[in-house]
Scaffold this active site. Structure first.
Site, PDB file in Angstrom:
ATOM      1  N   HIS A 144       0.806  -1.152  -0.144  1.00 31.63           N
ATOM      2  CA  HIS A 144      -0.116   0.017  -0.018  1.00 31.63           C
ATOM      3  C   HIS A 144       0.924   1.325   0.063  1.00 31.63           C
ATOM      4  CE1 HIS A 144      -2.678   2.946   2.420  1.00 31.63           C
ATOM      5  NE2 HIS A 144      -3.119   2.898   1.397  1.00 31.63           N
TER       6      HIS A 144
ATOM      7  N   HIS B 252       1.306  11.712  -0.723  1.00 29.85           N
ATOM      8  CA  HIS B 252       0.628  11.188   0.029  1.00 29.85           C
ATOM      9  C   HIS B 252      -0.372  12.190   0.441  1.00 29.85           C
ATOM     10  CE1 HIS B 252       0.040   8.133   3.566  1.00 29.85           C
ATOM     11  NE2 HIS B 252      -1.180   8.311   2.719  1.00 29.85           N
TER      12      HIS B 252
END
Ligand SMILES: *[C@@H]1O[C@H](CO)[C@@H](O)[C@H](O)[C@H]1NC(C)=O
Ligand SMILES: *[C@@H]1O[C@H](CO)[C@@H](O)[C@H](O)[C@H]1NC(C)=O
Ligand SMILES: *[C@@H]1O[C@H](CO)[C@@H](O)[C@H](O)[C@H]1NC(C)=O
Ligand SMILES: *[C@@H]1O[C@H](CO)[C@@H](O)[C@H](O)[C@H]1NC(C)=O
Ligand SMILES: *[C@@H]1O[C@H](CO)[C@@H](O)[C@H](O)[C@H]1NC(C)=O
Ligand SMILES: *[C@@H]1O[C@H](CO)[C@@H](O)[C@H](O)[C@H]1NC(C)=O
Ligand SMILES: *[C@@H]1O[C@H](CO)[C@@H](O)[C@H](O)[C@H]1NC(C)=O
Length: 362
Positions: A47, A100
């Protein structure tokens, strides 16, 4: 420099090496996976693969992995996820970056550069099938993304299925993907309409082919096998729709101001084969629900556990894989390396990003 013990160990594994190497080639680290369909095995996914919690990011709490994409692949990870964001420069040009939530929080560089590192790995590992899952945070078009695949050169490995709707029966075997050298499967969540491009037909809308359980789990008791995306599926209809199951299995913790970050302290249980909230327990539970294992599992801190042990077990290849490089199963933190700065940097960045009104999503 070899001790007699090392020589003895080498001699004892020689017959094994000969028999496997000469008789059969390994596919994704095991000869027994070659004849299995792509959707009939479980692929270990990292992930947020490029978002690192290491010295390069001052151990950012936004980092999901201790080791980089190449190390992940070397250790057996075969699905890599990342978020793609548009990064505008002051001169007015824009680039597609891997960030992110926000590029102010953690910017892992350009999509093209990351694809280039994956291509380099695939060049030297010709018997491996790799899957990329891109979260299309700023609605990039197929040609925005496809041009990055092209410039990195990785498009030469891209597989385009002959079907455009979900199917549980037509995915090829690993060995046929490998012999055609179309060893890269790419999913995007999601492509804007019109979603297909004749120039880049290998960019596949994730939710056409895949369903996922929920994420943003903050308690080890709260994992679920129930479909969450795409909407409208039930446990009864998800698999019969022909889609493959991707199980999100990572634990978040609440940070400041409602923001979540990966829970690192519990990762050794989250990624273990047994225990409350473990990957092994979750695979077994979902296997019970669907009568087959997930096609993909997505984890943070892949090396801890190690997560690959649960995946090997469900693939029936526990302790019999070949060609992997080992990686520490320990957490990395600033006490184990010479990194400085640490967590404070990222908390400041989080606060700044919130003040400028960035919407967060994992
Ligand atoms: C895929 O799995 C099904 C059972 O779940 C099995 O019948 C089928 O033969 C498998 N196909 C391949 C190519 O692995
Ligand atoms: C970047 O520029 C494009 C085109 O001008 C604009 O649509 C987009 O919102 C901008 N993105 C960011 C993150 O500023
Ligand atoms: C491999 O290539 C052959 C010849 O082009 C084609 O018939 C076959 O469908 C391909 N297999 C896969 C898995 O794409
Ligand atoms: C876990 O799930 C229960 C039931 O859905 C919910 O009430 C609870 O708030 C969840 N706990 C956490 C920490 O998310
Ligand atoms: C991480 O998860 C564990 C297990 O639920 C919990 O005890 C711990 O408090 C969590 N860490 C943080 C910082 O929330
Ligand atoms: C996980 O790490 C904690 C803290 O180091 C330790 O107490 C615990 O035994 C570990 N659990 C497993 C399953 O390794
Ligand atoms: C694999 O190796 C581990 C550690 O050596 C061992 O605990 C486990 O039982 C082995 N599993 C199988 C299926 O042989």
């Amino acid at each position: 420099m070899f001790s007699s013990r090392t020589l003895l160990q080498a001699a004892s594994i020689l017959p094994f090496l000969y028999s496997t190497a000469s008789a059969q080639t390994a596919c994704n680290n095991s000869p027994s996976l070659c004849d299995k369909a792509y959707n009939n095995i479980t692929h270990l996914g990292a992930h947020d693969s490029p978002f690192l919690r290491d010295a390069s990011t001052s151990f950012s709490t936004s980092g999901n992995q201790y080791y980089d994409t190449t190390t992940q692949l070397d250790a057996g990870v075969r699905l890599l996820s990342a978020q793609v964001h548009q990064q505008n420069s002051t001169s007015g040009s824009s680039e597609w970056h891997l960030c992110h939530s926000s590029c102010d929080l953690l910017d892992a560089g350009t999509l093209a550069a990351w694809l280039g590192t994956i291509k380099t790995w695939m060049d030297s590992n010709p018997n491996d099938v790799v899957t990329i899952l891109l979260v299309n945070s700023d609605n990039a078009s197929p040609s925005d993304l496809g041009s990055q695949f092209k410039s990195s050169g990785i498009d030469k490995y891209a597989y385009t299925p002959p079907f455009t709707t979900a199917t549980s029966t037509q995915w090829p075997t690993l060995s046929s993907l490998i012999s055609n050298n179309t060893r890269l499967i790419t999913f995007v969540a999601s492509l804007p309409t019109p979603s297909s491009s004749t120039d880049y037909p290998y960019l596949l809308n994730e939710f056409t082919h895949v369903f996922e359980n929920g994420f943003e789990v903050t308690s080890p008791s709260n994992y679920s096998c129930t479909p969450d995306r795409p909407s409208g599926l039930t446990t009864a209809t998800a698999l019969s729709s022909g889609r493959m199951f991707l199980s999100n299995h990572f634990l978040e913790q609440d940070q400041l101001l409602g923001i979540q970050s990966p829970n690192d302290t519990y990762a050794n249980v989250t990624n273990a084969q047994t225990g409350l909230g473990s990957l092994g327990a979750s695979i077994a539970e979902c296997e019970g629900v669907y009568n087959r294992a997930p096609t993909f599992v997505l984890v943070d801190f892949f090396n801890v556990g190690p997560a690959v042990a649960s995946v090997d077990a469900v693939n029936g290849v526990a302790n019999s894989t070949t060609g992997r490089k080992s990686v520490s199963t320990e957490a990395l933190d600033d006490s184990t390396t010479s990194g400085v700065g640490g967590r404070r940097t990222s908390v400041v960045a989080v606060v700044v990003a919130v003040v400028v009104g960035v919407a967060f999503s994992l």
